[in-house]
Design a protein around this motif. Structure first.
Motif, short mmCIF file in Angstrom:
data_model
loop_
_atom_site.label_atom_id
_atom_site.label_comp_id
_atom_site.label_asym_id
_atom_site.label_seq_id
_atom_site.Cartn_x
_atom_site.Cartn_y
_atom_site.Cartn_z
N UNK A 18 0.83 -1.21 0.00
CA UNK A 18 0.00 0.00 0.00
C UNK A 18 0.86 1.25 0.00
N UNK A 26 0.87 8.98 -5.83
CA UNK A 26 1.00 10.41 -5.56
C UNK A 26 1.75 11.13 -6.66
N UNK A 30 0.16 13.77 -9.33
CA UNK A 30 0.62 15.14 -9.51
C UNK A 30 0.81 15.43 -10.99
N UNK A 33 -2.72 15.56 -12.67
CA UNK A 33 -3.44 16.80 -12.39
C UNK A 33 -2.82 17.97 -13.14
N UNK A 34 -1.46 18.00 -13.17
CA UNK A 34 -0.80 19.09 -13.87
C UNK A 34 -1.09 19.06 -15.37
N UNK A 36 -3.73 17.69 -16.81
CA UNK A 36 -5.14 18.05 -16.99
C UNK A 36 -5.30 19.57 -16.94
N UNK A 37 -4.49 20.17 -16.06
CA UNK A 37 -4.54 21.61 -15.91
C UNK A 37 -4.15 22.33 -17.20
N UNK A 38 -3.32 21.68 -18.01
CA UNK A 38 -2.88 22.29 -19.27
C UNK A 38 -3.86 21.99 -20.40
N UNK A 42 -10.43 20.26 -20.82
CA UNK A 42 -10.71 20.02 -19.41
C UNK A 42 -10.89 21.33 -18.67
N UNK A 45 -14.23 22.68 -19.16
CA UNK A 45 -15.19 21.95 -18.34
C UNK A 45 -15.21 22.53 -16.92
N UNK A 46 -14.00 22.73 -16.37
CA UNK A 46 -13.92 23.32 -15.03
C UNK A 46 -14.56 24.70 -15.01
N UNK A 47 -14.37 25.44 -16.12
CA UNK A 47 -14.88 26.81 -16.20
C UNK A 47 -16.40 26.89 -16.11
N UNK A 254 -6.22 33.96 -15.96
CA UNK A 254 -6.87 32.73 -15.52
C UNK A 254 -7.85 32.86 -14.37
N UNK A 255 -7.94 34.03 -13.77
CA UNK A 255 -8.90 34.19 -12.68
C UNK A 255 -10.30 34.42 -13.25
#
Lengths: 261, 331
Positions: A18, A26, A30, A33-34, A36-38, A42, A45-47, A254-255
Motif C-alpha cells: 500500500x 501520488x 501530480x 493533475x498538472x 489536466x490543468x494544461x 478540461x 469543463x472546469x470553467x 486565468x482568474x
C-alpha cells in the motif's frame, strides 16, 4: 485455524504494498493533475462552474440587497495593499502633490453624453460612506471605511446606449511588463447602491498604495475587481475585444471574471 | 460458502465513487487555495500576528526553514510544511506540491478545480441523499438515541473486550454514528462554511458568515472540516481494508455483498450450547438474517424472531434460505 505469524507477515506485506502504491500514485497523480490543468478542453469543463456560480448567486441575491456594513471599531489596523506597485511616475507624483488638479476621469464608450470629471467635481456629487469588508482572492479579509460617488449616478448621467452591457475601468498602474491594470463589471453590479468610486479611505484621502486618486468598491466581489488608480471608464457591449478578452488584468491570467466567490 | 446479498443500489455505488474522486480533488485544490494565504484567523478580518494557525518560511542566513505555528506554539516543519525540498533546492510553500492541485503554485487553477468539484460534490451528495431517503435506505444508518446506548458496547466489541457485537441492522452503532455525523454535521457545515467565504452570498445572506463568527472564522472552520473528512476517510478506508477488502470492494462496485458470520460466533456458539439464551438471540444475530447464535444452535428451528431489515434480496440468494446458500447471484 489461522496462523498468527502468517497473518502478521501478510499484514506487513499488505501495508508495504500500500505504501509503495501510495507513493507511485501520488507522483503519478501530480503529473496527471498538472497535465489536466494544461488541457484546454478540461479547463473549459472546469470553467462551467463559473457560469453556474454567477447565475445561482445572482438568483439568490435580491436586487439592491446591501452587503454587511460594520462599525468603526471593526476597521482593520492593517490593510494590505495588494497588486501592482503604485504608478509612481513623475506626472503621477506631481499631480498627487497638487491634490490631483490635473487628473480627470474620462467616461466614454457606448454613451449618449461622454463626460470628464475632476476630483473636486466628483467630491461635490452625492456621496456614499460605507464600512465594508474587503475579501482578497488569496483568502484574507480587511475592513475599512470608504467614501465615494455611487457609480449608479454616473451611469445615469452619461446615459449608456441600449447596447452597453459592461463598464470597463482603465487604470494607471502597470505590472513589471508595463501592462496596464483594467477591470470590468456588468451594469447590474455597476448600479448596485454600494458600488462606489471611492476617493476616501478611513476618513482620509485615498492613500497612494490603495489607489489614489480613485478606486472602485464593488462589495459583492473579491478584491481584484476593486480596480485602483482609475483614469477612465468605458461603456462597452462586450469585453472580448479588450486585451486578451477576459475582462480584466487577472482574468487574462486565468482568474474568474465573476469573482463572487 | 455464504450467499451474496444485493447491498448497494446503483445510485449509491455511482455517487460513492464520484464522491470519492470529488473529495480527494476538493481537499488537494483546497490546500492550493490555502497556500495563497497560509494563515487561519477568527472573526471577520485577518489582522496580522493574530493568526490561530500559520505556516511560514523564514530565511535564516541562507538556510530556509519552514515553520508551523499553532496558537503561538512554533514548530519546525521544514520538508513538509513551509519549506519543501525539490530537485532545484528548497522551495517556500505551505503545503507541499504533491498534495496540492495543481502541483505548482497557481491559485486561479486551484480555484477552478475547487468550484467545479464543489458543485459536483454538492449535487452528487444531494442525488444520493434524496434517492436513498425516498427508498428508505437512509433510515438504516441514521444514528438514534437507541443506537447511542449501544456505542459503549460496540467500542468494547471493537477492542476485543466484548465478544458479542451489539449490531442489529446492516450498520453497527459506530458506523451509524460516523455516517450520520458526515451527513448531518460535516457535509452541511463544509458547504455552508465554503459558501460563507463568497462575498456575493454574504451579501445575500448575512447570517451565513455570522453563524461561524465571521468570514475568516468560516475559512478556519472550512479548513478544519476538510480534515474532518480526511479522518473519516482514513477510518473508512481502514475499516474497508480490515473487514474483508475484496468483499467490501465488490459490494461497492457490483452491489453484491457476502454476508459475514462474525468471527466471535465460533466461540460464542460453544458457550451458547452450554446455556442457550433465546433472549440474546436478536442482538447476536448479525444482520438479523438468522446467522450467528440462532442459526448455529437451532438448525431445525430457523430463528424467526429476528427482525428482517428491508433489503433487496435476490430470491435465489436469499441468505435465509440455507438450501440455496451456495448459489451465486445472477449477474
Amino acid at each position: 485455524m489461522k496462523n498468527p505469524r502468517l497473518d502478521l507477515s501478510r499484514r506487513k506485506l499488505l501495508f508495504g504494498a500500500l505504501q509503495s502504491a501510495g507513493l507511485i500514485l501520488l507522483s503519478g497523480c501530480e503529473k496527471m493533475f498538472n497535465s489536466l490543468q494544461e488541457n484546454k478542453k478540461f479547463l473549459s469543463l472546469l470553467d462551467s462552474a463559473e457560469d453556474l456560480n454567477l447565475r445561482v448567486q445572482r438568483f439568490l441575491t435580491p436586487r439592491n440587497k446591501l452587503a454587511q456594513e460594520f462599525s468603526p471599531q471593526d476597521i482593520s489596523r492593517y490593510f494590505k495593499a495588494n497588486g501592482n506597485p503604485p504608478p509612481i511616475t513623475m506626472d503621477y507624483l506631481a499631480d498627487a502633490a497638487r491634490q490631483w488638479s490635473e487628473w480627470r476621469l474620462k467616461v466614454s464608450g457606448l454613451v449618449t453624453k461622454p463626460v470628464q470629471f475632476s476630483l473636486s467635481e466628483l467630491k461635490s456629487m452625492p456621496s456614499r460612506t460605507q464600512i465594508t469588508r474587503h475579501d482578497c482572492v488569496e483568502g484574507w479579509s480587511a475592513i475599512a471605511k470608504w467614501k465615494g460617488v455611487p457609480l449608479a449616478g454616473i451611469v445615469q448621467r452619461v446615459q449608456p446606449s441600449s447596447k452597453a452591457n459592461y463598464v470597463v475601468l482603465h487604470c494607471m498602474d502597470t505590472d513589471d511588463q508595463g501592462t496596464n491594470y483594467y477591470e470590468s463589471i456588468d451594469l447590474i453590479d455597476a448600479s448596485h447602491p454600494q458600488t462606489i468610486l471611492a476617493y476616501e479611505m478611513n476618513d482620509r484621502p485615498l492613500p497612494i498604495e490603495h489607489g489614489a486618486p480613485l478606486r472602485l468598491r464593488v462589495e459583492n466581489q473579491l478584491g481584484y475587481k476593486h480596480a485602483k488608480y482609475i483614469q477612465a471608464i468605458e461603456f462597452v457591449a462586450d469585453y472580448k475585444n479588450i486585451r486578451q478578452g477576459k475582462g480584466g488584468y487577472w482574468e487574462d491570467q486565468g482568474y474568474e471574471w465573476f469573482a463572487g466567490i | 460458502m455464504q450467499p451474496l446479498v444485493y447491498r448497494h443500489n446503483r445510485v449509491t455505488r455511482l455517487t460513492h465513487w464520484i464522491n470519492a474522486i470529488a473529495l480527494v480533488i476538493l481537499f488537494m485544490s483546497g490546500l492550493q487555495i490555502f497556500n495563497a494565504f497560509p494563515h487561519l484567523h477568527w472573526g471577520s478580518k485577518a489582522e496580522p500576528r493574530e493568526a490561530l494557525f500559520s505556516v511560514a518560511a523564514i530565511d535564516e542566513d541562507g538556510d530556509v526553514r519552514g515553520y508551523t505555528e499553532l496558537l503561538g506554539h512554533r514548530m519546525d516543519t521544514t520538508g513538509v510544511l513551509g519549506v519543501q525540498f525539490t530537485e532545484s533546492g528548497p522551495l517556500a510553500r505551505a503545503f507541499p506540491s504533491w498534495i496540492t492541485i495543481p502541483g505548482y503554485f497557481w491559485l486561479a487553477g486551484g480555484r477552478r478545480w475547487h468550484f467545479f468539484f464543489g458543485w459536483l460534490f454538492a449535487l452528487n451528495g444531494l442525488l444520493y441523499f434524496v434517492y436513498n431517503l425516498l427508498n428508505g435506505h437512509v433510515r438504516k444508518f441514521l444514528f438514534t438515541f437507541h443506537d447511542a446506548a449501544k456505542v459503549p458496547a460496540m467500542i468494547l466489541y471493537y477492542l476485543h473486550v466484548r465478544r458479542e457485537s451489539p449490531q442489529e441492522g446492516e450498520y453497527n452503532p459506530l458506523q451509524k454514528l460516523a455516517y450520520t455525523s458526515v451527513f448531518v454535521i460535516l457535509t452541511p457545515l463544509v458547504l455552508l462554511s465554503g459558501m460563507a467565504m463568497s462575498p456575493q452570498l454574504d451579501m445575500a445572506f448575512h447570517w451565513m458568515p455570522a453563524m461561524f463568527g465571521g468570514r475568516q472564522a468560516a475559512r478556519t472552520v472550512h479548513f478544519l472540516l476538510a480534515f474532518g473528512f480526511v479522518s473519516f476517510t482514513f477510518g473508512h478506508v481502514f475499516m474497508v481494508l480490515t473487514t474483508g477488502v475484496f468483499n467490501n470492494m465488490r459490494s461497492m462496485v457490483t452491489g453484491w455483498y457476502k454476508e459475514k458470520v462474525p468471527t466471535h460466533v465460533e466461540i460464542v456458539s460453544e458457550t451458547a450450547t452450554m446455556s442457550p439464551s433465546p433472549a440474546r438471540v436478536p442482538t447476536l444475530a448479525l444482520e438479523g438474517e438468522g446467522k450467528g447464535e440462532g442459526a448455529q444452535q437451532a438448525d431445525a428451528k430457523p430463528n424467526d424472531q429476528t427482525p428482517v431489515p428491508e433489503r433487496k434480496v435476490d430470491s435465489e440468494s436469499n441468505p435465509k434460505d440455507e438450501g440455496h446458500a451456495d448459489e451465486k447471484p445472477k449477474a
